[in-house]
Design an enzyme around this catalytic site. Structure first.
Site, PDB file in Angstrom:
ATOM      1  N   GLU A 199       0.791  -1.227   0.000  1.00  0.00           N
ATOM      2  CA  GLU A 199       0.000   0.000   0.000  1.00  0.00           C
ATOM      3  C   GLU A 199       0.832   1.291   0.000  1.00  0.00           C
ATOM      4  OE1 GLU A 199      -4.041  -1.720   2.071  1.00  0.00           O
ATOM      5  OE2 GLU A 199      -2.700  -0.524   3.329  1.00  0.00           O
ATOM      6  N   GLU A 316      -6.574  -7.244  -1.438  1.00  0.00           N
ATOM      7  CA  GLU A 316      -7.023  -7.148  -0.047  1.00  0.00           C
ATOM      8  C   GLU A 316      -8.465  -6.665  -0.046  1.00  0.00           C
ATOM      9  OE1 GLU A 316      -5.051  -4.966   3.023  1.00  0.00           O
ATOM     10  OE2 GLU A 316      -3.042  -5.471   2.313  1.00  0.00           O
TER      11      GLU A 316
END
Length: 397
Positions: A199, A316
């Site tokens: 991320e 995710e």
């Protein structure tokens, strides 16, 4: 149960594992915007278990890794995303720049060996955006201690010393010789892909251009070490300046990345998105969150298919475990969307739920924990998706 019956069941399970491993031999590749294994389309349902190496560093706790991988394999799951980093702190893999704890590395060796045993592919991430397990803040702390003048953590993407630290770590991991299998990581098809960073975000440059330069440099470096494995960035999917009208799909803000330009880099083999409606669109009703989620997934699938021409993975996604019923509804909806898009040629390749854990791991629970078998309805939803994705891959062949 009689000894003979137990022996028969054990033998059948071992035969099942042998067949799974044989079918899964070979490296995952990309062809015409879909994944391919041994010349056939590869679709999957999978999971995140970030903690595998951290737990496996203690040999007395390795049974937890085995439990999760075994249960996942029985449920039909075939891909797991996990960390190949732990920078500073408890059970650090990288104690300081270039200094490693062999005990922790052997934990990662065990994870890879067990994944191979149970026919599960791994996506391994090199570093974290967040402070958990060190992250870019730990790299900045190390550099400052070495005398570097660094004003903020986002210089991680531009400062020569920080980039050197990361490249050293990448090389250490990619070229590692597994102490159990005796196979170098870069030569092991159990690893499906490398991930540059979990991320990445850059609050200093919302355009995504700084991160884009960093991705290009790091991706080229990884491919110079290993051209057998796939590579992805670790993106959440936020749109940037390359297609301004797409920014309306974002959940109200930008994070310094650009889904389009960051994934157009040649060395990046597939695109990823993440999604957490509880956090990103928390003020909306459950129904509104599902509508937003479908738009988020579909928009990125359209762009992966038409612009990037690369596979897309929902790498995710999760829903709070506080309400099992609402989580089951949410997961069923997401899986249905993934499956329906995957039917359109396989560009939407699969999803990785956040996250699976073993029994007795409450201290690792971040509110999204799933223990297979402990919640039968959720387990069934996950397993059903795994089987329909596998069947779909066969039909696309």
């Amino acid at each position: 149960m009689s000894y003979a019956r137990r022996s028969c069941i054990c033998g059948l399970f071992l035969l099942f594992l042998a067949l799974v491993c044989e079918a899964n031999s070979g490296f995952i590749g990309v062809k015409d915007s879909h994944f391919e294994l041994n010349g056939s389309p590869f679709l999957f349902n999978g999971f995140n278990s970030y903690w595998l190496m951290h737990v496996a560093a203690d040999p007395t706790e390795r049974y937890k890794v085995t439990e999760v991988l075994k249960d996942a394999s029985v449920a039909g799951l075939s891909v797991c995303r996990t960390w190949a980093f732990s920078d500073g702190g408890d059970r650090a893999l990288q104690i300081s720049p270039g200094i490693y704890d062999e005990r922790v590395f052997q934990g990662l060796d065990f994870v890879i060996a067990e994944a191979k045993k149970y026919g599960i592919r791994l996506i391994l991430s090199f570093v974290n955006q967040w402070n958990d397990f060190g992250g870019k803040a730990q790299y900045v702390w190390w550099a400052r201690n070495a005398g570097a003048q660094i004003s903020n953590d986002d210089e991680f993407y531009t400062h020569p010393m920080l980039k050197k630290y990361l490249k050293n770590h990448i090389e250490k991991v990619v070229t590692r010789l597994n102490s159990i299998t005796k196979v170098a990581y870069k030569d092991d098809p159990t690893i499906m892909a490398w991930e540059l960073m979990n991320e990445p975000r850059d609050q200093a440059d919302y355009s995504g251009k700084t991160v884009n330069g960093w991705v290009q440099e790091m991706a080229s470096f990884v491919k110079s070490l290993d051209n057998k494995h796939l590579l992805e960035v670790g993106m959440e999917g936020f749109y940037g300046d390359s297609i301004p009208e797409r920014k309306s799909v974002n959940p109200g803000y930008q994070v310094g990345t650009d889904f389009i330009s960051n994934h157009l880099i040649n060395e990046i083999d597939f695109a990823t998105i993440h999604a957490y409606t509880d956090q990103w669109v928390s003020g909306q009703s459950d129904d509104a969150q599902l509508v937003w989620m479908e738009k988020w997934i579909t928009s990125h699938w359209e762009d992966a298919r038409n612009i990037l021409k690369k596979p897309l993975v929902l790498a995710e996604f999760g829903k709070s475990s506080r309400g099992q019923g609402s989580r089951d509804i949410f997961m069923s909806s997401v899986y249905r969307n993934v499956y329906n898009l995957a039917k359109e040629g396989g560009t939407m390749a699969g999803s990785l739920v956040w996250q699976l854990m073993a029994h007795g791991m409450e201290n690792y629970d971040d509110g999204y924990c799933i223990v297979l078998g402990q919640t039968p309805s959720t387990t069934q939803i996950i397993s059903d998706q795994a089987h329909v994705m596998t069947a779909l891959a066969r039909s696309l062949n």
